[in-house]
Design a protein around this motif. Structure first.
Motif, mmCIF file in Angstrom:
data_model
loop_
_atom_site.group_PDB
_atom_site.id
_atom_site.type_symbol
_atom_site.label_atom_id
_atom_site.label_comp_id
_atom_site.label_asym_id
_atom_site.label_seq_id
_atom_site.Cartn_x
_atom_site.Cartn_y
_atom_site.Cartn_z
ATOM 1 N N PRO A 155 0.837 -1.214 0.000
ATOM 2 C CA PRO A 155 0.000 0.000 0.000
ATOM 3 C C PRO A 155 0.869 1.260 0.000
ATOM 4 O O PRO A 155 1.821 1.379 0.783
ATOM 5 N N VAL A 156 0.547 2.204 -0.866
ATOM 6 C CA VAL A 156 1.263 3.479 -0.959
ATOM 7 C C VAL A 156 0.242 4.607 -0.906
ATOM 8 O O VAL A 156 -0.718 4.620 -1.686
ATOM 9 N N TYR A 157 0.438 5.548 0.015
ATOM 10 C CA TYR A 157 -0.473 6.688 0.164
ATOM 11 C C TYR A 157 0.279 7.978 -0.172
ATOM 12 O O TYR A 157 1.376 8.221 0.335
ATOM 13 N N LEU A 158 -0.321 8.792 -1.037
ATOM 14 C CA LEU A 158 0.210 10.117 -1.359
ATOM 15 C C LEU A 158 -0.646 11.156 -0.652
ATOM 16 O O LEU A 158 -1.854 11.240 -0.896
ATOM 17 N N LEU A 159 -0.047 11.939 0.246
ATOM 18 C CA LEU A 159 -0.743 13.021 0.940
ATOM 19 C C LEU A 159 -0.312 14.326 0.282
ATOM 20 O O LEU A 159 0.843 14.767 0.452
ATOM 21 N N LEU A 160 -1.200 14.960 -0.468
ATOM 22 C CA LEU A 160 -0.849 16.098 -1.319
ATOM 23 C C LEU A 160 -1.479 17.382 -0.799
ATOM 24 O O LEU A 160 -2.688 17.455 -0.586
ATOM 25 N N VAL B 254 -8.587 9.443 -3.883
ATOM 26 C CA VAL B 254 -8.649 8.090 -4.456
ATOM 27 C C VAL B 254 -8.407 7.099 -3.318
ATOM 28 O O VAL B 254 -7.355 7.146 -2.691
ATOM 29 N N PRO B 255 -9.350 6.220 -2.997
ATOM 30 C CA PRO B 255 -9.090 5.198 -1.981
ATOM 31 C C PRO B 255 -8.043 4.212 -2.495
ATOM 32 O O PRO B 255 -7.699 4.219 -3.683
ATOM 33 N N LEU B 256 -7.546 3.382 -1.606
ATOM 34 C CA LEU B 256 -6.492 2.451 -1.978
ATOM 35 C C LEU B 256 -6.962 1.585 -3.151
ATOM 36 O O LEU B 256 -7.943 0.850 -3.045
ATOM 37 N N THR B 257 -6.264 1.689 -4.285
ATOM 38 C CA THR B 257 -6.689 1.086 -5.543
ATOM 39 C C THR B 257 -5.505 0.391 -6.199
ATOM 40 O O THR B 257 -4.385 0.903 -6.180
ATOM 41 N N GLU B 258 -5.765 -0.771 -6.784
ATOM 42 C CA GLU B 258 -4.693 -1.464 -7.496
ATOM 43 C C GLU B 258 -4.179 -0.583 -8.618
ATOM 44 O O GLU B 258 -4.917 0.186 -9.238
ATOM 45 N N LEU C 91 -2.321 2.111 -4.789
ATOM 46 C CA LEU C 91 -2.129 3.538 -4.535
ATOM 47 C C LEU C 91 -3.392 4.170 -3.953
ATOM 48 O O LEU C 91 -4.505 3.854 -4.385
ATOM 49 N N GLY C 92 -3.204 5.075 -2.994
ATOM 50 C CA GLY C 92 -4.284 5.900 -2.464
ATOM 51 C C GLY C 92 -3.834 7.344 -2.419
ATOM 52 O O GLY C 92 -2.649 7.619 -2.191
ATOM 53 N N VAL C 93 -4.737 8.298 -2.655
ATOM 54 C CA VAL C 93 -4.398 9.723 -2.660
ATOM 55 C C VAL C 93 -5.297 10.459 -1.668
ATOM 56 O O VAL C 93 -6.519 10.314 -1.713
ATOM 57 N N ARG D 241 -4.277 7.645 8.752
ATOM 58 C CA ARG D 241 -4.281 6.586 9.765
ATOM 59 C C ARG D 241 -5.573 5.775 9.679
ATOM 60 O O ARG D 241 -5.556 4.536 9.722
ATOM 61 N N ASP D 242 -6.716 6.460 9.562
ATOM 62 C CA ASP D 242 -7.993 5.741 9.449
ATOM 63 C C ASP D 242 -8.031 4.875 8.199
ATOM 64 O O ASP D 242 -8.563 3.761 8.214
ATOM 65 N N SER D 243 -7.478 5.391 7.101
ATOM 66 C CA SER D 243 -7.468 4.629 5.851
ATOM 67 C C SER D 243 -6.625 3.375 5.979
ATOM 68 O O SER D 243 -7.012 2.306 5.510
ATOM 69 N N ILE D 244 -5.463 3.495 6.623
ATOM 70 C CA ILE D 244 -4.600 2.328 6.817
ATOM 71 C C ILE D 244 -5.307 1.297 7.689
ATOM 72 O O ILE D 244 -5.303 0.096 7.396
ATOM 73 N N SER D 245 -5.945 1.766 8.767
ATOM 74 C CA SER D 245 -6.647 0.844 9.659
ATOM 75 C C SER D 245 -7.782 0.116 8.932
ATOM 76 O O SER D 245 -8.054 -1.053 9.218
#
Length: 782
Positions: free
Chosen positions: A6-11, A61-65, A48-50, A90-94
């Motif tokens: 899982p990779v999250y981009l916080l923009l 974008v929620p966590l998406t292949e 990826l999630g944004v 944090r909530d998204s990862i959980s």
């Protein structure tokens, strides 16, 4: 089990990013995705999630292949709420990341990239601590963009070094995201070999506008380089942002550029703004709407307007006429696009008069002198008419999605997945990719623009959340306003956009006045082609066939059903995009069953042939958890053999479910409700209804006590199983319920009353007759 990376981009999308920086950030994300799509390891493992953040944080974008990921369109907002972004991450990862258990291995350690160009405007340290304590603990990479980034914050956030991008040019962003892409490719190869992922900052391409700020190095000095002012165009009423750059003297600023602000810029409210005083503003940029070359500040309404230089002016903010004068000292409302501490010089003798003041002059804390009209204008120019003629004609597509509470749970998730499937399918079609622009409007108790009209290649669906009510009329009115604003009309000089396509998806009947809104939408020029999508047996096709040119019914609201429905919508839009040149964009029907035939489970419903609605198959009741205070929705389905309704499940409601207020609901006869489903928060398997505060609370049916202290009104009641009371219902349903009693269900099973009623007793004890009426479980849900 397949393990994901899982990779999250916080923009950061604060207003200081407006213009070229935000465009460069968008292009950088697209470049990264294109590069990763060519890597088989990344395609196999990467998700990826944004998350974007300004005044508040949103999941773009929620966590998406990776194969299904569509880069989102980014839009500037006030504020820089880094703390909110970290909490949302944090909530998204959980919620999204699978954790390791004794039985199986979960996903790999998440990677989080935080990119910002300023310092936070909210509390962020507690959120950072909570993110670091999330399981699995993510690896955080902090990236500071520009010379106003706070690297003390960024290094504390990452727990080590931070990446410094000197400027926000397209070249710098391309270099940055090329490195991010290479780092993710290395990580995906590592996880393919069974190793934990990580990002090596030693590989940062230093020397190309990018450098590494080490943990123990002194932080780069922060320059108070820019001031931001929100200005109102006096001719059009539209807002724009004018930017001033420091000249070298920290009290002198020169105009740099002006940027139109999006119509929904303030949809999250205004970020708390400060004032700028004791500074010199040397000239100003021209208004991007009317070309006016000066600015005015009205001391009465505290607003800034563009001005053409007249000596008298009418202020539209306070509806008064003023003579233009120069005041010796005043404070200028500023935006929160910059956030570092600033100590202005204040005078103790401010003039108490409210007059127009020209901001286009040189300003300091003692005097104002003549305006500087020789400043160059680096702002936005009007488009060249010849270039406008060469603009490609667009096919605007508007999706109006019902997010009422009857859609809670799998139905809403299926809608989200269906829309994303549609977008992915259209991206593969060259005709659609060239012409289609997509907008999404959601409606419940009110209508909101979830996605403004965006080109297909940049369109992405934000997460959907349920609300009370089904305000179809509000959605149709908002769609009409959006078409009037967004769609380019044909003129004698050039052709405008193609005729808009509108798809309305709903599973119930409207709870507001919709006929006048539908008539107004149909009466527009260009007239949109409207298709209604009715889902499930409660859809009101009598209304939908009156609203739309054609109505399509979906028998079953399921993931498979929604997939078929949106596959057909995608095929219909693709057919329309191919036929535009032949039809000139004036096709009268979007439904083309020859080119886009309906699949199994879908049916065409013509005007006057609306199928009968199922008589209220569901009832929705709001419950409150006694232990947590959180709300949830209890769903009752009609028993096919009787007039009773049997509990079928519960769903947690979002914390902001009632942010728009509660939609008025008709009461439900408590004697018709049978059975229970456990509270989703504490597991209590019963429910009690208080006739005083008229609220329903979860209740433990194993509690031997015959008294109950109401959580709402704090009174103590004796319990009764009397079913002759009305429970406040939600507005997920709208028809009146029959109050007829039944003593048994159709299969011969005696009904179990769903409620225990609290009735206040003077001595705190139940009467013998009341005790005799108690069922074994004190009238609670079983």
């Amino acid at each position: 089990m397949f393990r994901r990376l899982p990779v999250y981009l916080l923009l950061d999308v604060s207003e200081s990013m407006i213009g070229q920086p935000l465009a460069s950030l968008e292009e950088g994300v697209r470049l990264m995705v294109r590069s990763l799509m060519r890597n088989p390891y990344a395609l196999e493992t990467l998700y990826l999630g944004v998350i974007t953040f300004a005044r508040k944080a949103e999941t773009a974008v929620p966590l998406t292949e990776l194969a299904s990921f569509s880069p989102p369109a980014l839009s500037a907002r006030p504020g820089t709420a880094l703390g909110a972004a970290l909490r949302l991450c944090r909530d998204s990862i959980s919620r999204e990341v699978v954790t390791t258990t004794p039985e199986r291995k979960g996903d790999f350690k998440p990677l989080v990239f935080v990119m910002t160009d300023g310092e936070p405007t909210d509390e962020w340290r507690d959120a950072a601590d909570a993110l670091r304590n999330t399981s699995p603990r993510p690896a955080v990479v902090s990236v500071g963009c520009g010379d106003e980034a706070d690297f003390d914050v960024l290094r504390e956030l990452s727990g080590g070094d931070a990446v410094n991008v000197k400027d926000l040019t397209a070249e710098s962003m391309q270099t940055l995201f090329s490195w991010v892409s290479a780092s993710l490719e290395v990580s995906s190869k590592a996880v393919g070999a069974g190793a934990d992922p990580g990002v090596s900052l030693d590989k940062v391409p230093q020397g190309k506008g990018i450098s590494l700020v080490k943990k123990d190095d002194p932080a780069p000095p922060k320059a108070r380089a820019r001031l931001f002012f929100h200005v109102n165009c006096i001719d059009t009423g539209k807002k724009y942002l004018t930017v001033y750059l420091a000249t070298g003297n920290d009290k002198e600023y020169a105009p740099s550029e002006a940027h139109p602000l999006p119509d929904d810029f303030y949809r999250d409210g205004e970020a708390p703004a400060g004032t700028a005083a004791g500074v010199s503003l040397k000239g100003c940029s021209k208004c991007p709407f009317c070309g006016a070359g000066r600015l005015f500040f009205c001391k009465n309404c505290k607003k800034v307007y563009c001005w053409n230089g007249s000596s008298n002016f009418y202020c539209p903010g306070c509806n008064r006429n003023y003579e233009v004068v120069v005041l010796s000292v005043f404070d200028i409302n500023r935006s929160l696009g910059w956030s570092a501490g600033y100590t202005p010089l204040f005078s103790s003798s401010l003039l108490p008069i409210a007059l127009w003041v020209p901001l286009s002059c040189k300003l300091n804390w003692r005097t104002c002198i003549a305006p500087c009209d020789r400043m160059p204008w680096p702002g936005l120019a009007s488009p060249d008419p010849k270039e406008s003629e060469r603009m490609s004609r667009r096919l605007p597509v508007y999706l109006l999605l019902d997010v009422s509470e009857s859609m809670i749970g799998p139905p809403l998730q299926s809608v989200e997945e269906g829309v994303r499937l549609m977008l992915r399918s259209l991206l593969k079609n060259p005709f659609a990719l060239e012409t289609v622009h997509v907008s999404v409007i959601t409606f419940a108790s009110r209508a909101e623009t979830a996605l403004p009209l965006t080109e297909l290649s940049a369109a992405g669906l934000p997460p959907l959340s349920v609300r009370p009510g089904t305000a179809l009329g509000a959605a149709l009115r908002l769609c009409k306003d959006a078409i009037a604003r967004d769609v380019v009309r044909t003129t004698p000089e050039r052709k405008g956009d193609y005729r808009p396509l509108v798809f309305v998806l709903t599973d119930g009947e409207p709870t507001d006045e919709w006929r006048s809104a539908a008539a107004a939408l149909r009466g527009m020029h260009p007239r949109p082609a409207i298709t209604a999508l009715g889902c499930g047996e409660e859809a009101e096709f009598g209304c939908l066939t009156e609203v739309a040119d054609a109505a399509v019914g979906l028998e079953e609201v399921s993931r498979e059903g929604m997939e078929r429905l949106f596959s057909w919508v995608s095929a219909s839009v693709a057919v329309s995009s191919r036929q535009l040149d032949a039809s000139g964009g004036d096709q009268s029907w979007i439904v083309n069953l020859e080119k886009a035939p309906l699949q199994d489970g879908l049916r065409l419903v013509k005007y006057g042939d609306a199928p009968p609605r199922c008589a209220r198959p569901r009832i929705f009741i709001h419950g409150v958890c006694r232990n947590t205070g959180r709300r949830y929705l209890i769903v009752y389905r009609a028993d096919p053999f009787s007039r009773h309704y049997v509990a079928s499940g519960t769903h947690p409601l979002p914390a902001d479910f009632l942010k728009d207020g509660a939609a008025p609901g008709a009461p439900a006869d408590g004697s018709l409700l049978v059975g229970s489903a456990p509270c989703p928060f504490c597991g209590n398997d019963g429910m009690v209804y208080c006739h005083v505060c008229q609220s329903s609370y979860c209740w433990d049916t194993d509690d031997p006590s015959e008294t109950y202290t109401c959580t709402g009104c704090r009174r103590t009641f004796t319990l009764s199983s009397d079913g002759s009371f009305n429970v406040p219902g939600s507005q997920g349903w709208s028809e009146a319920v029959s109050l007829s009693r039944q003593v048994e269900l159709g299969d011969g099973t005696p009904p179990t009353l769903c409620q225990a009623i609290g009735r206040e007793s003077a001595d705190g004890q139940a009467s013998e007759s009341e005790k005799a009426s108690f069922p074994e479980s004190f009238g609670g849900f079983r």
